[in-house]
Design a protein around this motif. Sequence first.
Motif, PDB file in Angstrom:
ATOM      1  N   GLU A 191     -20.627   6.959   3.048  1.00 20.17           N
ATOM      2  CA  GLU A 191     -19.248   7.337   2.415  1.00 20.17           C
ATOM      3  C   GLU A 191     -18.201   6.881   3.456  1.00 20.17           C
ATOM      4  OE1 GLU A 191     -18.591   7.224  -0.661  1.00 20.17           O
ATOM      5  OE2 GLU A 191     -20.611   8.092  -1.222  1.00 20.17           O
ATOM      6  N   THR A 192     -18.422   6.861   4.806  1.00 19.79           N
ATOM      7  CA  THR A 192     -17.393   6.689   5.814  1.00 19.79           C
ATOM      8  C   THR A 192     -17.925   5.554   6.726  1.00 19.79           C
ATOM      9  OG1 THR A 192     -18.487   8.265   7.335  1.00 19.79           O
ATOM     10  CG2 THR A 192     -16.717   9.086   6.170  1.00 19.79           C
ATOM     11  N   SER A 193     -18.871   4.581   6.331  1.00 19.39           N
ATOM     12  CA  SER A 193     -19.512   3.692   7.298  1.00 19.39           C
ATOM     13  C   SER A 193     -19.694   2.254   6.316  1.00 19.39           C
ATOM     14  CB  SER A 193     -20.595   3.971   8.148  1.00 19.39           C
ATOM     15  OG  SER A 193     -21.646   4.612   7.297  1.00 19.39           O
ATOM     16  N   PRO A 196     -17.173   1.488   2.932  1.00 20.54           N
ATOM     17  CA  PRO A 196     -16.031   1.021   3.362  1.00 20.54           C
ATOM     18  C   PRO A 196     -16.033  -0.454   4.128  1.00 20.54           C
ATOM     19  CG  PRO A 196     -16.241   2.895   4.509  1.00 20.54           C
ATOM     20  CD  PRO A 196     -17.450   2.793   3.438  1.00 20.54           C
ATOM     21  N   HIS A 197     -16.991  -0.503   4.901  1.00 17.73           N
ATOM     22  CA  HIS A 197     -17.224  -1.798   5.702  1.00 17.73           C
ATOM     23  C   HIS A 197     -17.296  -2.869   4.594  1.00 17.73           C
ATOM     24  CE1 HIS A 197     -17.265   0.392   9.301  1.00 17.73           C
ATOM     25  NE2 HIS A 197     -18.229   0.469   9.507  1.00 17.73           N
ATOM     26  N   VAL A 198     -18.350  -2.776   3.530  1.00 19.40           N
ATOM     27  CA  VAL A 198     -18.511  -3.843   2.481  1.00 19.40           C
ATOM     28  C   VAL A 198     -17.260  -4.092   1.759  1.00 19.40           C
ATOM     29  CG1 VAL A 198     -19.698  -4.092   0.426  1.00 19.40           C
ATOM     30  CG2 VAL A 198     -20.955  -3.172   2.439  1.00 19.40           C
ATOM     31  N   THR A 199     -16.451  -3.143   1.584  1.00 15.82           N
ATOM     32  CA  THR A 199     -15.220  -3.373   0.641  1.00 15.82           C
ATOM     33  C   THR A 199     -14.041  -4.306   1.455  1.00 15.82           C
ATOM     34  OG1 THR A 199     -15.541  -1.116  -0.522  1.00 15.82           O
ATOM     35  CG2 THR A 199     -13.151  -2.140  -0.493  1.00 15.82           C
ATOM     36  N   LYS A 200     -14.024  -3.637   2.823  1.00 18.69           N
ATOM     37  CA  LYS A 200     -13.140  -4.431   3.619  1.00 18.69           C
ATOM     38  C   LYS A 200     -13.625  -5.742   4.113  1.00 18.69           C
ATOM     39  CE  LYS A 200     -11.453  -0.173   6.047  1.00 18.69           C
ATOM     40  NZ  LYS A 200     -11.590   0.304   7.545  1.00 18.69           N
ATOM     41  N   LEU A 201     -14.826  -6.114   4.198  1.00 16.36           N
ATOM     42  CA  LEU A 201     -15.400  -7.342   4.621  1.00 16.36           C
ATOM     43  C   LEU A 201     -15.073  -8.162   3.422  1.00 16.36           C
ATOM     44  CD1 LEU A 201     -18.224  -6.163   6.661  1.00 16.36           C
ATOM     45  CD2 LEU A 201     -16.579  -7.525   7.719  1.00 16.36           C
TER      46      LEU A 201
END
Length: 238
Positions: A191-193, A196-201
Amino acid sequence: MATFDTSLLGDLLLGRLSFRPGTVPDKEALPPGRHNLGIASERDAVLIVPEDLQPGVPVALLVMFHGAGGSADKVLPFLIEHARQHGFLLLLPQSQFPTWDLVVGGNGPDLERLDKALHEVASRFSINPSHLGFSGFSDGGSYALSVGLTNGDVVSHVIVFSGGFMSVLQQNGAPRIFIAHGLEDEQLSIETSARPHVTKLKAAGYDVTSLEFKGPHRIEPAVVSVAMDFFLKPATPQ
């Protein structure tokens, strides 16, 4: 004490490599098998050369970064048969500290060694620029993602197994990205790695493939197989 070339200080601090694919090899190719590259007296980079490489034909190269407290030998078993079966070079750098310099406090001597290792491999083999991947597990996954995005004009694929963070001071190029993470990861919450990384990228325009699996903080052989298919898939014509 670890040192690095001060003439490259600016690029190193930004996470930039001097290496670029396309160099014409000027040394004899190494024979099939495992080789220490000779760039360091301790924790040298390891290169796995598969059988039956064709002289002068560009070959895929995958770089694999180990996790914290790890070594080349800890991650090698998960990838060596893939390298042998599919005929790609497998490069395994080793951190000079308990983990990678970027995790400890910033880019520096580990990045310089990586640069030297890539130059040494390219001096002996013609590297296929469309299949030059950075991969890693845990802290090594964070390192692969961070350095891979910073050098996306060099790296074609970034493969992250249970990575925790990304630290990118400048983005270059647009590598394809594969992120795999366990739903029961007790060390690095999905949930914290990964999520959010996938969403941002994706929001930044990267081509991202994500895979969530039932499991804790570890490398899953079945996930590695999926990741290798991702890495070796023929490049899409531009």
